[in-house]
Design a protein around this motif. Structure first.
Motif, PDB file in Angstrom:
ATOM      1  N   TYR A 246     -36.494  92.162  47.952  1.00 33.79           N
ATOM      2  CA  TYR A 246     -37.581  91.359  47.403  1.00 33.79           C
ATOM      3  C   TYR A 246     -38.814  92.254  47.336  1.00 33.79           C
ATOM      4  O   TYR A 246     -39.236  92.818  48.348  1.00 33.79           O
ATOM      5  N   VAL A 247     -39.365  92.409  46.121  1.00 36.70           N
ATOM      6  CA  VAL A 247     -40.463  93.342  45.883  1.00 36.70           C
ATOM      7  C   VAL A 247     -41.700  92.600  45.366  1.00 36.70           C
ATOM      8  O   VAL A 247     -41.633  91.435  44.989  1.00 36.70           O
ATOM      9  N   ASP A 248     -42.817  93.300  45.334  1.00 38.75           N
ATOM     10  CA  ASP A 248     -44.083  92.689  44.933  1.00 38.75           C
ATOM     11  C   ASP A 248     -44.057  92.118  43.520  1.00 38.75           C
ATOM     12  O   ASP A 248     -44.754  91.143  43.232  1.00 38.75           O
ATOM     13  N   SER A 249     -43.261  92.708  42.644  1.00 38.26           N
ATOM     14  CA  SER A 249     -43.187  92.204  41.267  1.00 38.26           C
ATOM     15  C   SER A 249     -42.745  90.749  41.224  1.00 38.26           C
ATOM     16  O   SER A 249     -43.199  89.977  40.373  1.00 38.26           O
ATOM     17  N   PHE A 250     -41.850  90.365  42.145  1.00 36.87           N
ATOM     18  CA  PHE A 250     -41.404  88.970  42.171  1.00 36.87           C
ATOM     19  C   PHE A 250     -42.552  88.036  42.550  1.00 36.87           C
ATOM     20  O   PHE A 250     -42.656  86.919  42.033  1.00 36.87           O
ATOM     21  N   VAL A 251     -43.391  88.487  43.464  1.00 31.50           N
ATOM     22  CA  VAL A 251     -44.551  87.680  43.846  1.00 31.50           C
ATOM     23  C   VAL A 251     -45.469  87.481  42.651  1.00 31.50           C
ATOM     24  O   VAL A 251     -45.931  86.364  42.380  1.00 31.50           O
ATOM     25  N   ASP A 252     -45.729  88.570  41.926  1.00 29.52           N
ATOM     26  CA  ASP A 252     -46.588  88.477  40.742  1.00 29.52           C
ATOM     27  C   ASP A 252     -46.014  87.514  39.720  1.00 29.52           C
ATOM     28  O   ASP A 252     -46.733  86.674  39.164  1.00 29.52           O
ATOM     29  N   MET A 253     -44.721  87.607  39.472  1.00 31.98           N
ATOM     30  CA  MET A 253     -44.082  86.717  38.497  1.00 31.98           C
ATOM     31  C   MET A 253     -44.137  85.259  38.943  1.00 31.98           C
ATOM     32  O   MET A 253     -44.416  84.358  38.149  1.00 31.98           O
ATOM     33  N   ALA A 254     -43.874  85.050  40.238  1.00 29.20           N
ATOM     34  CA  ALA A 254     -43.874  83.686  40.751  1.00 29.20           C
ATOM     35  C   ALA A 254     -45.263  83.058  40.694  1.00 29.20           C
ATOM     36  O   ALA A 254     -45.427  81.896  40.298  1.00 29.20           O
TER      37      ALA A 254
END
Length: 446
Positions: A246-254
């Motif tokens: 789980y990477v920061d990009s997923f947080v941004d997308m969410a």
């Protein structure tokens, strides 16, 4: 039930925990942001007392103390499942650290059946009222380690995020031998991988391959980050997450409303992952977040599980690709870089999924230490380069010059398609190489 008496009976200091290690022992020290900090420091102080201690771990983002005090491996030998920066340096220096080849999905089985562990130190959250310690950012393979270990020590970190899990995400105090209270130690953050114009161009090709409702797996590095950033600002919607990391990009997308998991065919509405590493913002996002579900890596990376998820899109980096369509992501010649991780797992699973795609991305060139521009598309790999994804398993390859599907393509078709992905400055030479290798036809474009 009140577990306070049992807790106090098992509570020891970090120094006492380190004293449990004997010469010749095999010791587990942790994974990624959960590598031991408190016991590691005390164990390093015993360097001159101990001999032939084999230490297991991986993805260390900060150099463990045991590596610092014994870089030549005279007392401690570091065995890594996937090299973080400090481990890479130690492995390439020789003697003090070594890589263990693996398919990441098989790691729990390795621990249960192939690896003996005398003492395991695993970072956890504080114990809950039911007597359970949560593995926080690292469900991955932690339970498999502790099932096998002769001595189980949990290093309790009050700052470690509590990550809700599918299964094997906690251990009960009854199965713990000793408890070390490490205080509130900030989990080690993974420095953000920047990306440039080439990464953005590659990301544009990849995002065009992603439909609404797709489920994503992203690897580590600048290009996957660029893909995540582009998705976060795109018109894509109803995306899902099923990833080893789980990477920061997923947080941004969410946070930008792109991820809800509503179209997933399994684990609907849940963002599924084996371990997490990134920024403080990521750790805060995962803490007690029921939308995110940690799971063992033999579940997240299982090709059979991934195959059940329609429109599964796997996006991973590579170091080099050869004209046969083989992918090398672990080493350049004899120089070790990282590890196999789950790249092959997802290459296999994504292609099996209905509408699934496995995309390997890389820049067409890089600049070496001598300042020379070198092609990443090669006729053959340098001696010692590990093949991470074999040519029958490769699906799509993407550079800043386009994207090419190698499935169903003969050797000459692969050579032509991959040369078209190479930098123009190298194409003529690659054509000559292909001719010499017998994988070029007169009818091919020149």
């Amino acid at each position: 039930m009140d577990y306070s008496k049992k807790y106090s009976e098992k509570l020891i200091s970090a120094k006492e925990a380190a004293a449990k290690v004997k010469s010749g022992d095999r010791v587990e020290l942790g994974w990624a942001a959960g590598v031991s900090q408190a016991v590691d420091k005390e164990l390093a102080k015993r360097v001159d007392e101990l001999q032939d201690v084999l230490i297991y771990g991986g993805l260390a983002f900060a150099a463990p103390e045991v590596l610092k005090v014994d870089p030549e491996g005279k007392h401690f030998v570091w065995n890594s499942w996937h090299a973080g920066g400090p481990e890479r340096k130690a492995i390439n220096a020789g003697a003090g650290a070594f890589y263990i080849p693996l398919r990441y999905s098989e790691l729990p089985k390795y621990y249960r059946e192939e690896v003996e562990i005398d003492v395991a130190i695993v970072m956890t959250t504080p114990m809950d009222k039911h007597g359970y310690f949560n593995f926080g950012l690292n469900t991955s393979h932690q339970m498999a380690i502790l099932e096998k270990a002769k001595t189980v020590i949990v290093e309790v970190n009050e700052a470690f995020p509590y990550c809700p899990g599918k299964c094997e995400s906690e251990i009960h105090i009854d199965n713990v031998d000793y408890i070390v209270e490490a205080g509130s130690l900030s989990p080690v953050e993974l420095p953000a991988s920047g990306y440039g114009d080439v990464d953005k161009k590659v990301a544009e090709f990849i995002v065009d391959e992603i439909p609404n409702g797709a489920t994503l797996q992203l690897g580590i590095g600048g290009m996957p980050n660029a893909v995540g950033a582009l998705i976060a600002d795109s018109d894509l919607k109803d995306l899902g997450v099923h990833s080893e990391m789980y990477v920061d990009s997923f947080v941004d997308m969410a946070k930008k409303g792109k991820v809800n998991g509503s179209k997933k065919t399994i684990d609907k509405y849940r963002q599924v992952y084996a371990f997490a590493a990134g920024s403080k913002e990521l750790y805060e996002y995962l803490d007690e977040n029921p939308e995110c579900m940690a799971a063992p890596v033999d579940y997240t990376n299982s090709a059979g599980v991934v195959a059940e998820i329609d429109n599964f899109i796997s996006i991973n980096n590579a170091l080099n690709v050869d004209l046969w369509g083989q992918v090398s992501s672990e080493s350049t010649g004899l120089r070790h870089i990282s590890g196999a991780g789950g790249q092959l797992d997802f290459a296999l699973g994504a292609y099996l999924a209905k509408g699934g795609k496995s995309i390997i991305c890389l820049s067409s060139t890089f600049t070496n230490k001598q300042g020379e521009t070198v092609s990443r598309i090669l006729p053959n790999f340098a001696t010692g380069s590990a093949i991470t994804v074999a040519r029958p398993n490769t699906h799509m390859i993407c550079t800043e010059y386009g994207i090419f599907n190698v499935k169903g393509r003969s050797t000459w078709e692969r050579a032509e398609g991959l040369i078209n992905l190479a930098h123009p400055d190298f194409r003529d030479e690659l054509i000559k190489n292909a001719e010499e290798m017998g994988i070029w036809r007169r009818s091919n474009k020149r």
